[in-house]
Design an enzyme around this catalytic site. Structure first.
Site, short mmCIF file in Angstrom:
data_model
loop_
_atom_site.label_atom_id
_atom_site.label_comp_id
_atom_site.label_asym_id
_atom_site.label_seq_id
_atom_site.Cartn_x
_atom_site.Cartn_y
_atom_site.Cartn_z
N ASP A 26 0.81 -1.21 0.00
CA ASP A 26 0.00 0.00 0.00
C ASP A 26 0.86 1.27 0.00
OD1 ASP A 26 -2.49 1.62 0.54
OD2 ASP A 26 -1.44 1.98 2.43
N LEU A 36 -6.25 7.11 3.21
CA LEU A 36 -6.38 8.18 2.20
C LEU A 36 -5.22 8.22 1.22
CD1 LEU A 36 -7.66 11.02 4.54
CD2 LEU A 36 -8.99 9.78 2.84
N ARG A 37 -4.32 7.23 1.34
CA ARG A 37 -3.15 7.24 0.46
C ARG A 37 -3.55 7.15 -1.01
NH1 ARG A 37 0.25 3.73 3.46
NH2 ARG A 37 1.28 5.36 4.63
N GLY A 38 -4.58 6.35 -1.30
CA GLY A 38 -5.04 6.19 -2.69
C GLY A 38 -5.52 7.51 -3.28
#
Length: 348
Positions: A205, A286-288
Site C-alpha cells: 500500500d 487516504l493514500r489512494g
C-alpha cells in the site's frame, strides 16, 4: 560518439523499449513528481524490468550537487541539503558545485541494515568527540532512483526502512546515544515476480503505483523486441545514436513537466470524484486519494496542460489503486478490472 561516452557502460535507450507502456508511464510520472511515492513493478521473468529502470535513470538530465558532500546535496533547495551544507550556507561560506548523472542505486537482496542506512564510527566519536559517519545506499540514492529487484524476497524490516525514508525524505541512524540524519529523497522502484510471493498488503500500500507487466504474446512484436536487443548488443553506440533525437525529445518533455507541475490545478469536483471511486472500492486510508491526485497532476503536466481533465485521471487511476484493494481469494475479477468498473460508474 565521444570518448567519455565510450568509457562508460552503454545503457539501452529508454525510447527504444518496445511495449510495456504501463511500466514506462509509471516511471516517467515518478521522475516528474517523486512525491508520488515510487512504483512496484510485478511481472513475468525476462520482461525487461531492470533494463527499463536503468534506461529511465540514464535518460534524465544531470543534477547539480555540492562538491565534497556525501549526500548529493542541492546547492539552493533547503529540503534537499544535508545539515552540514545548511550550516555552511548559514555561515556565508562559498560552496562549490558540480554536475553528476542522476544516481541509480541497486539494493542487493543480501544487504544488511548497515549497508542500507550507513554506520556511525562509535570509537572515533568517543575518543575524538567527532561524529564520523560512513554513508550507506540511502545516502547514495538521494535525488536519484533506488531499485530493489525481487523486493518481495527482501526482509520486511529493510522494506520498512526503505519505505519510511522514501516517505519522509530523511534517513536517521542512531547508535549508542549518537544520532545522525541526512536527506534521502529518491524514487523507490521495486520489482518482483508474483510466482515468488506477494509483498505484505501494508507494505504494498505504501508504494505510490503498481504496474503489472506481462510477456508480449504478439509474434511480430516479439520479433521486433528481439531484433532491437540484438542490434544493441552488436553495436550499442550505433543504437544509442539512432535514438538520440527521441531521447532528447523525451528528456525535454520531462524537464518541461517538472517545471510546469507546481502550477497544474485539480478542480474540486474532480477531487470529489476521485474520492468517490476510492470509497466505492473500499480503499483503506487516504493514500489512494492523495497518490491519484498527484499522479493525475503529473500526467497533466506531462501533456502540457494547466488543469487536470477527466481523461488524465482515467490514465493513471488503475496504477494508483489496484494494489490497495482488499484481496478476496474467491473472487475471479482482476483488481485492475474492478478499478475500471468503479471509474466507469463515477467518471462518465
Amino acid at each position: 560518439m565521444d570518448k567519455i561516452n565510450k568509457q562508460t557502460r552503454p545503457i539501452f535507450p529508454f525510447t527504444a523499449i518496445v511495449g510495456q507502456e504501463e511500466m514506462k508511464l509509471a516511471l516517467i510520472l515518478n521522475v516528474i513528481d517523486p512525491k508520488i511515492g515510487g512504483v512496484m513493478i510485478m511481472g513475468d521473468r525476462g520482461t525487461g524490468k531492470s533494463t527499463t529502470i536503468r534506461a529511465i535513470a540514464d535518460l534524465l538530465p544531470k543534477i547539480e550537487v555540492v562538491t565534497d558532500d556525501s549526500f548529493n546535496s542541492h546547492p539552493s533547495d533547503y529540503d534537499l541539503m544535508s545539515d552540514f551544507v545548511k550550516t555552511q550556507i548559514d555561515n556565508s561560506v562559498n560552496i562549490s558545485t558540480h554536475s553528476i548523472k542522476v544516481p541509480m542505486v541497486d539494493l542487493p537482496l543480501g544487504a544488511t541494515e548497515d549497508r542500507l542506512c550507513g554506520t556511525i564510527d562509535i570509537e572515533k566519536a568517543l575518543n575524538e568527540g567527532v561524529k564520523s559517519f560512513d554513508p550507506g545506499l540511502l545516502a547514495k540514492a538521494h535525488r536519484g532512483i533506488l531499485y530493489v529487484d525481487e523486493v518481495n524476497l527482501l526482509d520486511d524490516h529493510l522494506v520498512d526502512i526503505l519505505l519510511d525514508s522514501a516517505a519522509s525524505g530523511w534517513n536517521t541512524v542512531e547508535r549508542e546515544g549518537i544520532s545522525i540524519r541526512h536527506p534521502s529523497r529518491f524514487v523507490l522502484v521495486g520489482s518482483g515476480n508474483p510466482e515468488e510471493g506477494e509483498l505484505r498488503p501494508q507494505l504494498l500500500d505504501r508504494f505510490g503505483m503498481h504496474a503489472e507487466i506481462r510477456t508480449v504474446r504478439d509474434a511480430s512484436l516479439r520479433v521486433q523486441i528481439v531484433e532491437q536487443r540484438a542490434k544493441f548488443d552488436q553495436n550499442p553506440y550505433d543504437s544509442i545514436k539512432e535514438f538520440s533525437d527521441k531521447q532528447s525529445d523525451l528528456k525535454q518533455l520531462i524537464i518541461n513537466a517538472q517545471n510546469k507541475l507546481p502550477s497544474v490545478k485539480v478542480d474540486y469536483d474532480l477531487k470529489v470524484k476521485i474520492s468517490q471511486i476510492c470509497g466505492l472500492l473500499n480503499v483503506d486510508g487516504l493514500r489512494g486519494d492523495i497518490v491519484t491526485n498527484r499522479a493525475a497532476r503529473a500526467f497533466a503536466a506531462y501533456q502540457n496542460k494547466d488543469e487536470v481533465e477527466v481523461n488524465d485521471v482515467k490514465q493513471v487511476i488503475t496504477l494508483c489503486l489496484r494494489h490497495r484493494l482488499r484481496k478476496d481469494p474467491l473472487e475471479s475479477v482482476d483488481s485492475g478490472m474492478k478499478v475500471e468498473q468503479a471509474v466507469s460508474e463515477v467518471l462518465f
